[in-house]
Scaffold this motif. Structure first.
Motif, short mmCIF file in Angstrom:
data_model
loop_
_atom_site.label_atom_id
_atom_site.label_comp_id
_atom_site.label_asym_id
_atom_site.label_seq_id
_atom_site.Cartn_x
_atom_site.Cartn_y
_atom_site.Cartn_z
N THR A 11 0.81 -1.23 0.00
CA THR A 11 0.00 0.00 0.00
C THR A 11 0.83 1.27 0.00
OG1 THR A 11 -0.14 -0.08 2.40
CG2 THR A 11 -1.94 -1.09 1.17
N CYS A 12 2.10 1.17 0.32
CA CYS A 12 2.89 2.41 0.46
C CYS A 12 4.36 2.12 0.24
CB CYS A 12 2.67 3.03 1.84
SG CYS A 12 3.45 2.10 3.18
N HIS A 14 6.70 2.13 2.33
CA HIS A 14 7.27 1.25 3.35
C HIS A 14 7.10 -0.21 2.94
CE1 HIS A 14 6.03 4.80 5.94
NE2 HIS A 14 7.33 4.74 6.10
N CYS A 15 5.97 -0.50 2.32
CA CYS A 15 5.72 -1.87 1.86
C CYS A 15 6.71 -2.26 0.77
CB CYS A 15 4.29 -2.01 1.34
SG CYS A 15 3.03 -1.85 2.62
N ALA A 18 9.81 -3.10 2.46
CA ALA A 18 9.72 -4.38 3.16
C ALA A 18 9.90 -5.55 2.20
CB ALA A 18 8.38 -4.49 3.90
N GLU A 59 6.32 -11.59 4.55
CA GLU A 59 6.15 -10.19 4.98
C GLU A 59 4.68 -9.81 5.09
OE1 GLU A 59 8.33 -7.66 5.97
OE2 GLU A 59 9.59 -9.43 6.16
N TYR A 61 2.38 -10.24 2.38
CA TYR A 61 1.78 -9.88 1.10
C TYR A 61 1.36 -11.14 0.37
CZ TYR A 61 3.93 -5.63 2.52
OH TYR A 61 4.28 -4.55 3.28
N THR B 11 -1.44 3.97 5.57
CA THR B 11 -2.14 2.91 4.84
C THR B 11 -1.90 1.52 5.40
OG1 THR B 11 -0.30 2.77 3.29
CG2 THR B 11 -2.14 4.19 2.67
N CYS B 12 -0.89 1.37 6.24
CA CYS B 12 -0.57 0.01 6.68
C CYS B 12 0.18 0.05 8.00
CB CYS B 12 0.27 -0.71 5.63
SG CYS B 12 1.96 -0.07 5.48
N HIS B 14 3.23 -0.58 8.54
CA HIS B 14 4.53 0.09 8.44
C HIS B 14 4.37 1.58 8.69
CE1 HIS B 14 5.22 -3.41 5.57
NE2 HIS B 14 6.11 -3.61 6.52
#
Lengths: 66, 66
Positions: A11-12, A14-15, A18, A59, A61, B11-12, B14
Motif C-alpha cells: 500500500t505504500c 514502506h511496503c 519491506a 512479509e 503480502y 495505509t498500513c 509500516h
C-alpha cells in the motif's frame, strides 16, 4: 534468473521497502524493481522462484501463483 | 500532555510504525496510540504539539490543523 511476481497488499513506500528487504535478506545481490500500482515485483536473483515468493509472502503480502 | 492528531495517509502497519518512531525520535518516552481506520493518533508526550505534528508530517503524512 529474472522473475516477475504479482504481489498484492503493498500500500505504500514502506511496503515496497519491506518487500525489497525480504528479497535481499535471501539474496543480498538481488535486484528488485517494484511497480506498486501494477502489483508487480520484478526480481533478478540467483535464488529459486519459490524461495523468493515465500520470502515476500512472509512479509504479509499475497503472491499470486506462478 | 496528551494530544490527539488527525493524520491521513497511513495505509498500513509500516506507516503506523513510521509515525510512532517519528514521535519517539523526538521524545523516546512518548506513548503513541494509533487508530488507523479513524486517522487518529493519540500521543502522550512532554514535547509541544507543534513539534510532534511536524515530526509526523515530515514522515510524509498529512496532519490536520489543531
Amino acid at each position: 534468473m529474472s522473475y516477475q511476481f504479482t504481489v498484492t497488499g503493498m500500500t505504500c513506500g514502506h511496503c515496497e521497502r519491506a518487500v525489497t528487504q525480504a528479497v535481499q535478506a535471501l539474496d543480498p545481490a538481488a535486484e528488485v524493481r517494484i511497480d506498486r500500482a501494477a502489483n508487480r515485483v520484478d526480481v533478478a536473483s540467483t535464488q529459486p522462484r519459490d524461495a523468493l515468493a515465500a520470502a515476500i509472502a512472509e512479509e504479509g503480502y499475497e503472491v499470486a501463483p506462478a
